[in-house]
Scaffold this motif. Structure first.
Motif, short mmCIF file in Angstrom:
data_model
loop_
_atom_site.label_atom_id
_atom_site.label_comp_id
_atom_site.label_asym_id
_atom_site.label_seq_id
_atom_site.Cartn_x
_atom_site.Cartn_y
_atom_site.Cartn_z
N ARG A 71 0.83 -1.20 0.00
CA ARG A 71 0.00 0.00 0.00
C ARG A 71 0.87 1.25 0.00
N ASP A 113 -4.91 10.94 -4.34
CA ASP A 113 -5.54 9.62 -4.34
C ASP A 113 -5.55 9.01 -5.75
N LYS A 114 -5.86 9.84 -6.74
CA LYS A 114 -5.88 9.34 -8.12
C LYS A 114 -4.48 8.95 -8.57
N GLY A 162 -3.45 5.70 -7.03
CA GLY A 162 -4.15 4.59 -7.67
C GLY A 162 -3.50 4.22 -9.00
N SER A 185 -7.79 14.91 -3.67
CA SER A 185 -8.35 13.95 -4.62
C SER A 185 -7.32 13.58 -5.67
N GLU A 214 1.48 5.14 1.22
CA GLU A 214 1.22 5.98 2.38
C GLU A 214 1.75 7.38 2.13
#
Length: 363
Positions: A271, A323-324, A327, A320, A273
């Motif tokens: 993941r 986050d994108k 991803g 946002s 961070e």
């Protein structure tokens, strides 16, 4: 009598002598001017002797070449000389038609524009092509400073830059240096866009590069802040993120100055961070402090440093956007980090803003 010991002048030696004699008679800086004057006189004589066959527009050739080759001191006088030749040969035209009149007006108009450009060039002091070569050299120096130094085999690092509009000049830049067993990297975003941001980035990148390798990590952003305060620019601020990485232990320190936070991928959990660290913008507050966020990169971990052009658009805030981006990073970098910086910067980010991205991976 044998002549084997006598030296005969070679073609190379003769050429050097002729070149030296020519330099004494006509300096190299004035050689282009002399050739252009001769060409202009030849064109003027051709128009004078053969008015029906030699068009006036031929005088545009030395005029255009002079705008590219001559310096700001020589160009105005040569433009006036070409226009004087034009004024002399115009009466030789058998019939002054509308086409001839328009040609004269166009040549005089272009000559006026070249005069204005020469006055603007006088601020720089070099000819058009020389000025472009200077900027290209400065751009290449920025790109070389952003090059990642050689690292131990267990480490991989790559940086990518993209500018708004696709030009090589941008307000974002990366500066990297290896000091002993430490990798020092700064990702910087200069305020503004376009030419203004690009010229400030040219100056700031040189200062950042010197400070990065000369100062301890804890003092770097403070010194960069002091340097920007001393410049007294109208848009005199910048954001930056500084990574100091121990290539032996993997221990790192990250400090930010009004910059988007770094992100680390833990190989154990798979993941990403966000590494939160705070500090004021560079060039706004005198004596500002920049606390460090610390951690350790283990085998398989990866680290991302980037500018706001990667995560912020007019319709999306930074949160946002981060986050994108993470991803996309999870999808594009999984199992293959080599070339990952290029894949990631080409798949995400605002095309209307400068973008910079640094990827570090411990194999």
């Amino acid at each position: 009598m044998s002549t084997s010991g006598a030296r005969r002048p070679t073609s190379a030696g003769l050429g050097e002598r002729l070149s030296g004699a020519l330099n004494q008679v006509v300096p190299r800086s004035s050689r282009v001017l002399v050739l252009l004057v001769i060409a202009t006189v030849a064109i003027g004589l051709a128009i004078w002797l053969f008015p029906d066959d030699a068009p006036l527009v031929m005088l545009l050739v030395p005029l255009v070449v002079s705008s590219l080759m001559l310096g700001p001191r020589q160009l105005p006088w040569f433009v006036v000389f070409v226009l004087l030749v034009l004024a002399i040969v115009v009466p030789t035209q058998t019939v002054i038609t509308i086409r001839v009149a328009l040609t004269v007006v166009i040549i005089f108009g272009l000559g006026f524009l070249f005069l204005l450009s020469s006055f603007r060039r006088s601020r720089l002091g070099v000819a058009g092509i020389q000025g472009e070569m200077m900027f290209v050299d400065l751009r290449d120096r920025i790109l070389r400073q952003g090059g990642i130094p050689s690292l131990p085999p267990e480490w991989y690092a790559a940086g990518e830059l993209r500018s708004a509009g696709g030009t090589p000049f941008a307000g974002d830049f990366i500066v990297a240096s290896r000091v002993g067993e430490r990798l020092e990297v700064a990702v910087v975003d200069v305020s503004g866009k376009g030419q203004g941001a690009g010229t400030r980035a040219l100056l700031l990148s040189g200062a950042i590069g010197g400070l990065l390798s000369a100062l301890p990590p804890s003092e770097f952003l403070g010194a960069a802040n002091t340097f920007l305060l001393q410049q007294d620019w109208d848009e005199g601020f910048a954001t930056a993120i500084h990574l100091s990485l121990d290539l032996t232990t993997g221990h790192y320190e990250i400090r930010t100055a009004g910059h988007p936070p770094a992100a680390v991928r833990h190989a154990g959990s798979g993941r990403w961070e966000v590494i939160e660290s705070e500090g004021p913008l560079l060039g706004l507050i005198d004596g500002a402090s920049y606390p460090a966020a610390v951690g350790v990169m283990r085998h398989g971990d990866a680290l991302l440093l980037y500018t706001d052009g990667m995560v912020e658009t007019r319709t999306r805030d930074i949160g946002s956007g981060i986050d994108k981006m993470l991803g996309q990073a999870e999808r594009l970098l999984r199992g293959q980090f080599e070339g990952g910086a290029k894949r990631l910067i080409e798949s995400i980010g605002s095309r209307n803003d400068d973008r910079a991205l640094l990827l570090v991976h411990r194999r």
